[in-house]
Design a protein around this motif. Structure first.
Motif, mmCIF file in Angstrom:
data_model
loop_
_atom_site.group_PDB
_atom_site.id
_atom_site.type_symbol
_atom_site.label_atom_id
_atom_site.label_comp_id
_atom_site.label_asym_id
_atom_site.label_seq_id
_atom_site.Cartn_x
_atom_site.Cartn_y
_atom_site.Cartn_z
ATOM 1 N N ARG A 185 0.824 -1.214 0.000
ATOM 2 C CA ARG A 185 0.000 0.000 0.000
ATOM 3 C C ARG A 185 0.859 1.265 0.000
ATOM 4 N NH1 ARG A 185 -5.232 0.005 3.711
ATOM 5 N NH2 ARG A 185 -5.513 1.789 2.320
ATOM 6 N N ARG A 186 1.966 1.250 0.721
ATOM 7 C CA ARG A 186 2.859 2.414 0.695
ATOM 8 C C ARG A 186 3.447 2.620 -0.689
ATOM 9 N NH1 ARG A 186 4.258 0.273 5.885
ATOM 10 N NH2 ARG A 186 6.113 -0.750 5.008
ATOM 11 N N ASP A 187 3.841 1.527 -1.320
ATOM 12 C CA ASP A 187 4.380 1.628 -2.683
ATOM 13 C C ASP A 187 3.322 2.169 -3.648
ATOM 14 O OD1 ASP A 187 6.793 0.637 -1.790
ATOM 15 O OD2 ASP A 187 6.430 -1.415 -2.507
ATOM 16 N N GLU A 188 2.088 1.719 -3.486
ATOM 17 C CA GLU A 188 0.999 2.224 -4.328
ATOM 18 C C GLU A 188 0.825 3.731 -4.146
ATOM 19 O OE1 GLU A 188 -1.871 -1.788 -4.319
ATOM 20 O OE2 GLU A 188 -2.281 -0.125 -2.956
ATOM 21 N N ASP A 189 0.872 4.160 -2.898
ATOM 22 C CA ASP A 189 0.671 5.578 -2.612
ATOM 23 C C ASP A 189 1.791 6.432 -3.199
ATOM 24 O OD1 ASP A 189 -0.823 7.695 -1.168
ATOM 25 O OD2 ASP A 189 1.039 7.867 -0.028
ATOM 26 N N ILE A 190 3.016 5.968 -3.078
ATOM 27 C CA ILE A 190 4.142 6.711 -3.640
ATOM 28 C C ILE A 190 3.985 6.832 -5.160
ATOM 29 C CG2 ILE A 190 6.628 6.606 -4.087
ATOM 30 C CD1 ILE A 190 6.896 5.366 -1.253
ATOM 31 N N ALA A 191 3.573 5.748 -5.805
ATOM 32 C CA ALA A 191 3.369 5.795 -7.254
ATOM 33 C C ALA A 191 2.279 6.794 -7.625
ATOM 34 C CB ALA A 191 3.015 4.395 -7.782
ATOM 35 N N ALA A 192 1.177 6.809 -6.851
ATOM 36 C CA ALA A 192 0.080 7.742 -7.130
ATOM 37 C C ALA A 192 0.520 9.188 -6.917
ATOM 38 C CB ALA A 192 -1.121 7.415 -6.240
ATOM 39 N N CYS A 193 1.265 9.438 -5.844
ATOM 40 C CA CYS A 193 1.734 10.799 -5.573
ATOM 41 C C CYS A 193 2.704 11.268 -6.655
ATOM 42 C CB CYS A 193 2.392 10.855 -4.202
ATOM 43 S SG CYS A 193 1.239 10.719 -2.807
ATOM 44 N N LYS A 194 3.591 10.390 -7.080
ATOM 45 C CA LYS A 194 4.516 10.754 -8.151
ATOM 46 C C LYS A 194 3.765 11.078 -9.432
ATOM 47 C CE LYS A 194 8.694 8.322 -6.637
ATOM 48 N NZ LYS A 194 9.649 7.217 -6.945
ATOM 49 N N LEU A 195 2.721 10.321 -9.709
ATOM 50 C CA LEU A 195 1.953 10.557 -10.925
ATOM 51 C C LEU A 195 1.323 11.944 -10.915
ATOM 52 C CD1 LEU A 195 -0.237 7.908 -12.669
ATOM 53 C CD2 LEU A 195 -1.014 10.256 -12.540
ATOM 54 N N LEU A 196 0.867 12.395 -9.734
ATOM 55 C CA LEU A 196 0.260 13.715 -9.614
ATOM 56 C C LEU A 196 1.281 14.813 -9.310
ATOM 57 C CD1 LEU A 196 -3.047 13.023 -7.647
ATOM 58 C CD2 LEU A 196 -2.800 13.606 -10.066
ATOM 59 N N SER A 197 2.550 14.433 -9.142
ATOM 60 C CA SER A 197 3.632 15.389 -8.843
ATOM 61 C C SER A 197 3.438 16.084 -7.500
ATOM 62 C CB SER A 197 3.752 16.434 -9.970
ATOM 63 O OG SER A 197 4.036 15.819 -11.202
ATOM 64 N N VAL A 198 3.003 15.314 -6.499
ATOM 65 C CA VAL A 198 2.871 15.854 -5.149
ATOM 66 C C VAL A 198 3.859 15.142 -4.230
ATOM 67 C CG1 VAL A 198 0.444 16.421 -5.503
ATOM 68 C CG2 VAL A 198 1.049 14.254 -4.427
ATOM 69 N N ASN A 199 4.264 15.818 -3.171
ATOM 70 C CA ASN A 199 5.110 15.214 -2.151
ATOM 71 C C ASN A 199 4.251 14.448 -1.149
ATOM 72 O OD1 ASN A 199 7.531 16.288 -3.219
ATOM 73 N ND2 ASN A 199 7.130 18.240 -2.196
ATOM 74 N N TRP A 200 4.886 13.563 -0.399
ATOM 75 C CA TRP A 200 4.134 12.737 0.540
ATOM 76 C C TRP A 200 4.942 12.526 1.815
ATOM 77 C CZ3 TRP A 200 6.677 11.039 -3.740
ATOM 78 C CH2 TRP A 200 7.729 10.135 -3.527
#
Length: 255
Positions: free
Chosen positions: A79-94
């Motif tokens: 789930r963390r890996d999924e979230d990082i991928a989604a944030c990168k896609l939107l160009s947001v930091n996490w």
């Protein structure tokens, strides 16, 4: 009605989404986040309940969810890996704050699980989680600046983790906007059912085709979570489009 210029775009502030879990902010506000990035804002998503499950003592309900997610070994790394991928896609930091999801937590006084079944996810806890709340606030204090704008869950659906994060966020003096928690908010026909804070002012976003696509693509990153709410990724994308263009979707409220 509030204009987007009410959130000033400058180098000393950022927009911070409080996301109880690793998908809540993007499921709920992916189109809005995409537009904020296009407008040049600095956006971060802070997810709180992101830690690995305990090594033992899982309830049958927690094991059931692990099987549904399709990963019985260390599902939260997935789930963390999924979230990082989604944030990168939107160009947001996490930021991942590393607290345990309510399905793993136990009452400190009795050791009893907070959640034994699905219904418990949406009921007030029997004991206040004072130690947890204080710990989360201390962590937030290390990162949050007074000029930052918070975008926080309304608690639509009454998930206990969402309500806890809302309770914490409200205590801060920062400018605050509220977002409806999707997909729970997708079952609501009118914003009057949201339980909005008194005096909250609605702020509408126009969902462009480009932002809808970014929202859908980011949501697809959370592949382990699709089965919790939808029959397939395609049905999820259809529901996001319907919600985003509905009378209740793609909106924030400001106090």
């Amino acid at each position: 009605m509030i204009n987007i210029n009410d959130i000033r775009n400058n180098s000393t502030m950022k927009i911070v989404y409080f996301s109880p879990h690793l998908d809540d902010a993007i499921f709920s506000c992916g189109g809005i986040i995409a537009q904020q990035i296009l407008d040049g804002h600095k956006v971060e998503i802070w997810s709180f309940f992101t830690s690995d499950p305990p090594s033992e003592g899982l309830t049958p309900f927690a094991r059931l969810l692990h099987r549904r997610w399709g990963k019985t070994q260390n599902p939260y790394q997935i789930r963390r890996d999924e979230d990082i991928a989604a944030c990168k896609l939107l160009s947001v930091n996490w930021k991942h704050f590393g607290y345990m999801d309510c399905i793993y937590r136990r009452y400190p006084q009795t050791g009893a699980p907070l959640v034994r079944n699905k219904g418990d996810l949406f009921k007030p806890g029997r004991e206040p989680e004072t130690i947890l709340i204080d710990s989360i606030k201390q962590r937030i204090d290390q990162h949050l600046k007074i000029q930052d704008t918070l975008i926080i869950p309304l608690g639509v659906g009454t998930h206990i983790d969402h309500l806890l994060i809302r309770e914490i966020a409200i205590s801060y003096p920062n400018p605050k906007f509220f977002y409806p928690d999707y997909p729970y908010a997708g079952k609501v026909r009118s914003t009057t059912e949201f339980g909005l804070p008194e005096g909250a002012k609605q702020w509408d976003y126009r969902l462009t085709g480009e932002n809808l696509l970014r929202w859908q693509n980011a949501a697809r990153c959370y592949s382990s979570q699709v089965s919790s709410f939808w029959d397939s990724p395609a049905s999820m994308e259809q529901d996001i489009e319907h919600y985003g263009t509905s009378k209740v979707g793609n909106k924030l409220w400001r106090l």
